[in-house]
Write a protein that holds these residues in place. Structure first.
Motif, short mmCIF file in Angstrom:
data_model
loop_
_atom_site.label_atom_id
_atom_site.label_comp_id
_atom_site.label_asym_id
_atom_site.label_seq_id
_atom_site.Cartn_x
_atom_site.Cartn_y
_atom_site.Cartn_z
N ILE A 131 -2.33 1.17 7.41
CA ILE A 131 -1.81 2.27 8.24
C ILE A 131 -1.20 3.35 7.36
O ILE A 131 -1.44 4.54 7.55
N LEU A 132 -0.40 2.92 6.37
CA LEU A 132 0.25 3.89 5.47
C LEU A 132 -0.77 4.66 4.64
O LEU A 132 -0.56 5.84 4.34
N GLU A 133 -1.86 4.00 4.27
CA GLU A 133 -2.90 4.70 3.52
C GLU A 133 -3.55 5.76 4.40
O GLU A 133 -3.79 6.90 3.96
N ARG A 134 -3.81 5.41 5.66
CA ARG A 134 -4.41 6.38 6.59
C ARG A 134 -3.47 7.56 6.83
O ARG A 134 -3.92 8.67 7.09
N ARG A 135 -2.18 7.31 6.70
CA ARG A 135 -1.18 8.36 6.95
C ARG A 135 -0.75 9.08 5.67
O ARG A 135 0.26 9.77 5.66
N HIS A 136 -1.50 8.86 4.61
CA HIS A 136 -1.37 9.67 3.38
C HIS A 136 -0.08 9.43 2.61
O HIS A 136 0.37 10.31 1.88
N LEU A 137 0.51 8.24 2.75
CA LEU A 137 1.74 7.94 2.01
C LEU A 137 1.51 7.02 0.82
O LEU A 137 2.32 7.03 -0.11
N ILE A 138 0.45 6.23 0.85
CA ILE A 138 0.17 5.32 -0.27
C ILE A 138 -1.30 5.37 -0.62
O ILE A 138 -2.14 5.87 0.15
N ASP A 139 -1.60 4.85 -1.79
CA ASP A 139 -2.98 4.59 -2.20
C ASP A 139 -3.12 3.10 -2.45
O ASP A 139 -2.20 2.46 -2.99
N ILE A 140 -4.24 2.52 -2.05
CA ILE A 140 -4.52 1.12 -2.34
C ILE A 140 -5.58 1.10 -3.43
O ILE A 140 -6.73 1.50 -3.20
N LEU A 141 -5.18 0.67 -4.63
CA LEU A 141 -6.01 0.79 -5.82
C LEU A 141 -6.54 -0.56 -6.28
O LEU A 141 -5.84 -1.58 -6.15
N PRO A 142 -7.76 -0.59 -6.83
CA PRO A 142 -8.28 -1.85 -7.39
C PRO A 142 -7.37 -2.38 -8.49
O PRO A 142 -6.93 -1.63 -9.35
N ARG A 143 -7.08 -3.65 -8.42
CA ARG A 143 -6.30 -4.38 -9.43
C ARG A 143 -4.82 -3.98 -9.46
O ARG A 143 -4.04 -4.64 -10.12
#
Length: 231
Positions: free
Chosen positions: A54-66
């Protein structure tokens, strides 16, 4: 921490983490560890994982590989892009309001203006911040467009992050924001689309520039500090 069932558990977790990012308690680049959050809030890792999406969709975090979830960097380009988009969408909302709204529909907005005035007079910054977004949430349905409302809802946390910065950067920002909200309502009463769009443009460009300047200055200070440490 115990959560109540007024909204989904993942939404509540997302709101809790978003508030920390918006208020600068978590900074750009900070990692958000699922296991730690789950332990602190006494919830499952699955619920935390859903909250992070949800936070990624709302532009507050990035979910990065590793690396997992990290607080999204706030660059000048991102701030500029955010305010450019909000300017367009809010302009659409106000154009629709001017075309369709009845004066009695504005009663809740007028009440919020009075509350904003009191908060500004008393220098209650947190209260002013909360009321500002309540004002916007009351305005969005005037668009009569569910897609516009959904996009604006997803942009809210990112906008709250920059708006919170702006309020803390300039002691006069509450006064500027209050003038903006008042002028916007006046243009709706006057059915003055051109003035409304100009007011939105001026406000968005001014606040965007304020936040961008702060980011630039912070980056320059950090670079100078690093250079001094290398000597």
């Amino acid at each position: 921490m115990t959560f109540k069932a007024r909204e989904s558990l993942s939404e509540q977790i997302a709101g809790h983490l978003a508030d920390q990012i918006i208020r600068g308690e978590m900074l750009a680049g900070d990692r958000i560890q699922e296991l730690r959050v789950a332990g602190e809030l006494e919830v499952s890792r699955g619920s935390v994982r859903e909250a992070l999406l949800i936070l990624e969709r709302r532009h507050l975090i990035d979910i990065l590989p590793r690396r997992g979830a990290v607080v999204r960097d706030l660059s000048e380009a991102q701030v500029r892009g955010l305010y450019e988009l909000v300017q367009v969408l809010l302009g659409l909302v106000i154009r629709k309001a001017i075309k369709n709204v009845r004066e009695e529909d504005l009663d809740p907005i007028i009440a919020l203006i009075h509350e904003l005035q009191l908060a500004a007079s008393d220098r209650e910054l947190d209260r002013f911040f909360e009321l500002s977004f309540r004002f916007l949430e009351h305005a969005y349905p005037f668009a009569r467009n569910a897609f516009v409302e959904d996009v604006l809802a997803d942009l809210h946390p990112a906008l709250q992050r920059t708006y919170f910065m702006a309020l803390h950067l300039d002691g006069d920002e509450m006064k500027e924001c209050l003038s903006f909200f008042k002028a916007l309502v006046e243009t709706i009463f006057r059915r003055d689309v051109r003035s409304a769009l100009e007011i939105i443009r001026e406000f968005a460009e001014r606040q965007s520039a304020l936040v961008q300047e702060s980011i630039t200055r912070a980056r320059q200070i950090e670079a100078a500090w690093r250079g001094r440490r290398k000597k």
